[in-house]
Design an enzyme around this catalytic site. Sequence first.
Site, PDB file in Angstrom:
ATOM      1  N   PHE A 107       0.763  -1.082  -0.081  1.00  0.00           N
ATOM      2  CA  PHE A 107       0.081  -0.028   0.100  1.00  0.00           C
ATOM      3  C   PHE A 107       0.787   1.278  -0.021  1.00  0.00           C
ATOM      4  CE2 PHE A 107      -3.039   3.089   1.552  1.00  0.00           C
ATOM      5  CZ  PHE A 107      -4.220   2.725   0.717  1.00  0.00           C
ATOM      6  N   ARG A 153      10.362  12.544   2.674  1.00  0.00           N
ATOM      7  CA  ARG A 153      10.997  11.516   3.531  1.00  0.00           C
ATOM      8  C   ARG A 153      11.419  10.101   2.940  1.00  0.00           C
ATOM      9  NH1 ARG A 153       7.929  15.182   6.030  1.00  0.00           N
ATOM     10  NH2 ARG A 153       8.226  15.692   8.028  1.00  0.00           N
ATOM     11  N   ALA A 186       4.371   3.484   4.373  1.00  0.00           N
ATOM     12  CA  ALA A 186       3.923   4.753   4.594  1.00  0.00           C
ATOM     13  C   ALA A 186       2.429   4.883   4.953  1.00  0.00           C
ATOM     14  CB  ALA A 186       4.061   5.252   3.382  1.00  0.00           C
ATOM     15  N   VAL A 187       1.988   5.425   5.986  1.00  0.00           N
ATOM     16  CA  VAL A 187       0.561   5.455   6.500  1.00  0.00           C
ATOM     17  C   VAL A 187       0.459   7.117   6.191  1.00  0.00           C
ATOM     18  CG1 VAL A 187      -1.063   5.365   8.216  1.00  0.00           C
ATOM     19  CG2 VAL A 187       1.003   3.785   8.039  1.00  0.00           C
ATOM     20  N   ILE A 188      -0.585   7.431   5.335  1.00  0.00           N
ATOM     21  CA  ILE A 188      -0.551   8.705   5.138  1.00  0.00           C
ATOM     22  C   ILE A 188      -2.055   9.336   5.362  1.00  0.00           C
ATOM     23  CG2 ILE A 188      -0.780  10.610   3.115  1.00  0.00           C
ATOM     24  CD1 ILE A 188       1.089   8.599   1.557  1.00  0.00           C
ATOM     25  N   HIS A 192      -9.085   6.482  10.198  1.00  0.00           N
ATOM     26  CA  HIS A 192      -8.223   5.378   9.889  1.00  0.00           C
ATOM     27  C   HIS A 192      -6.729   5.660  10.200  1.00  0.00           C
ATOM     28  CE1 HIS A 192      -7.769   1.713   7.737  1.00  0.00           C
ATOM     29  NE2 HIS A 192      -6.872   2.187   6.996  1.00  0.00           N
ATOM     30  N   THR A 246     -10.477  10.433   7.237  1.00  0.00           N
ATOM     31  CA  THR A 246     -11.279   9.571   8.440  1.00  0.00           C
ATOM     32  C   THR A 246     -10.139   9.453   9.318  1.00  0.00           C
ATOM     33  OG1 THR A 246     -10.434   7.457   7.399  1.00  0.00           O
ATOM     34  CG2 THR A 246     -12.658   8.607   6.522  1.00  0.00           C
ATOM     35  N   GLU A 250      -0.052  -5.112   8.186  1.00  0.00           N
ATOM     36  CA  GLU A 250       0.273  -6.609   8.297  1.00  0.00           C
ATOM     37  C   GLU A 250       1.740  -6.582   8.581  1.00  0.00           C
ATOM     38  OE1 GLU A 250      -3.568  -6.149   6.569  1.00  0.00           O
ATOM     39  OE2 GLU A 250      -1.705  -4.999   5.834  1.00  0.00           O
TER      40      GLU A 250
END
Length: 153
Positions: A22, A127, A80-82, A88, A86, A58
């Site tokens: 992702f 980054r 990467a969590v962007i 989430h 929401t 995961e």
Amino acid sequence: MKEYKGEFSGQGIQLAVVVSRFNEFISTKLLDGTLDYLNRHGVDTEQVSIFWVPGSFEIPLVAKKLAESNRFDGVICLGAVIRGDTPHFTYIAAEVTKGIAQTALQTGIPVAYGILTTDTVEQAIERAGTKSGNKGWFAAESVLEMISLLKQI
């Protein structure tokens, strides 16, 4: 007084890298930075195994299985969590962070945190190799230093 410091040589160690698919356009850049650092510090490509997972959530499970396998001296986690519209982001970022930290503590194997948690795609790009350096590079540096330090204890 005796002082201990980790070194940055990767000769003779086995590493696992867990990478999130992702936001793959970011994760791939982090992986490039990781592999570049490892190559420059004596890690042969045959010493590195790369495991792709669906998303950052995961990563901790696979990292824990790898750390428990006794096949690897260290694990590098990349993703990467962007932030979106929401909540989430908040839940995923917190659980991934907690899971990676627990994996290191429970297994005693160095697990490097190369997860970007950013507000925007632009920040993630910065980054992953532009303005702010490559956090994959820094994760690789961290895992080599910790492997070396733990061997001295």
